[in-house]
Write a protein that holds these residues in place. Sequence first.
Motif, mmCIF file in Angstrom:
data_model
loop_
_atom_site.group_PDB
_atom_site.id
_atom_site.type_symbol
_atom_site.label_atom_id
_atom_site.label_comp_id
_atom_site.label_asym_id
_atom_site.label_seq_id
_atom_site.Cartn_x
_atom_site.Cartn_y
_atom_site.Cartn_z
ATOM 1 N N GLY A 1 0.764 -1.238 0.000
ATOM 2 C CA GLY A 1 0.000 0.000 0.000
ATOM 3 C C GLY A 1 0.795 1.287 0.000
ATOM 4 N N ILE A 2 2.110 1.239 0.241
ATOM 5 C CA ILE A 2 2.879 2.489 0.212
ATOM 6 C C ILE A 2 3.102 2.917 -1.238
ATOM 7 N N ILE A 3 3.450 4.183 -1.417
ATOM 8 C CA ILE A 3 3.582 4.735 -2.768
ATOM 9 C C ILE A 3 4.840 4.190 -3.448
ATOM 10 N N LEU A 4 4.684 3.732 -4.679
ATOM 11 C CA LEU A 4 5.811 3.200 -5.443
ATOM 12 C C LEU A 4 6.727 4.322 -5.902
ATOM 13 N N ASN A 5 8.018 4.058 -5.876
ATOM 14 C CA ASN A 5 9.026 4.995 -6.372
ATOM 15 C C ASN A 5 9.260 4.779 -7.863
ATOM 16 N N GLU A 6 9.564 5.857 -8.572
ATOM 17 C CA GLU A 6 9.948 5.756 -9.979
ATOM 18 C C GLU A 6 11.204 6.580 -10.212
ATOM 19 N N ILE A 7 12.235 5.946 -10.746
ATOM 20 C CA ILE A 7 13.497 6.607 -11.040
ATOM 21 C C ILE A 7 13.938 6.252 -12.445
ATOM 22 N N ARG A 8 14.993 6.897 -12.928
ATOM 23 C CA ARG A 8 15.629 6.523 -14.191
ATOM 24 C C ARG A 8 16.881 5.735 -13.865
ATOM 25 N N LEU A 9 16.977 4.554 -14.428
ATOM 26 C CA LEU A 9 18.135 3.694 -14.207
ATOM 27 C C LEU A 9 18.589 3.188 -15.566
ATOM 28 N N GLY A 10 19.822 3.545 -15.934
ATOM 29 C CA GLY A 10 20.272 3.192 -17.277
ATOM 30 C C GLY A 10 19.371 3.788 -18.342
ATOM 31 N N GLN A 11 18.866 4.993 -18.086
ATOM 32 C CA GLN A 11 18.002 5.739 -18.995
ATOM 33 C C GLN A 11 16.647 5.070 -19.218
ATOM 34 N N ARG A 12 16.284 4.140 -18.334
ATOM 35 C CA ARG A 12 14.990 3.470 -18.448
ATOM 36 C C ARG A 12 14.172 3.683 -17.184
#
Length: 269
Positions: free
Chosen positions: A248-259
């Motif tokens: 239920g916690i908020i998912l993180n979104e990052i760029r890793l290897g430009q993806r």
Amino acid sequence: MPELPEVEVSRQGISPYLEDHHLVQVIARQRQLRWWIPDEVLAQLNQPILSVTRRAKYLLIQLPLGDIVLHLGMSGHLKVLPKGTPATKHDHVDLVLSSGMTLRLNDTRRFGAVLWQPKGEVHPLLAKLGPEPLSDSFNIEQLADAFAKRSTAVKQVLMDNHVVVGVGNIYANEALFKAGILPTKPAKEVSLQQLEALVPVIKTTLAEAIKQGGTTLKDFSQADGKPGYFAQQLLVYGRGAKPCMACGIILNEIRLGQRSTVFCSHCQH
């Protein structure tokens, strides 16, 4: 770019139309795709099609003298149409069959490929590929060896075709979530217990996607022949800033290897 399940469903979709028929003509309206279509492809006239196989994201149409190697690139897709169907924009290559049907490659961006692999040889593009993820060659021991000295993030290593083929961005995100592994974790720090979870998860995730795609695509000669990305339940990919389905916690979104990389900081470590 289509990922391995989409390419495998394309293989399954076109195989019944090609196998046990003859290739009677190759029409190349545009020979300059990602690479120039070689003369050997155009010379394969009145040849029986023995089988259609797949290696990584490449489709191999097997003929007596070698294989026509197809890659869909960023935007390519295949259609099965009656012979003589008028070509539309970006319809670059036709494989005309003795059945009266035609396999047509449409590729808007021309990043796809139609190449030739002589019998008994391995095309340079296929020569150094890692094991197929659904084969016995992809196993815990093989992956542990590949991870052993790599400080690179585990997600990037999984997407390295020299380690294992076909684990693209979508399925790397999904498999790492299911296995509880943080995508940014150095590969060499992945524990044996995590490896024991990761390998079967990769296999089942890809197998389920292939099964779903086969169900979605009823007939390759209908619509536009484009399987696209299947309407499946994705747990993390494309769900950045949304609640984790597990905790239920908020998912993180990052760029890793430009993806784009999405993960749960609570469920993955």
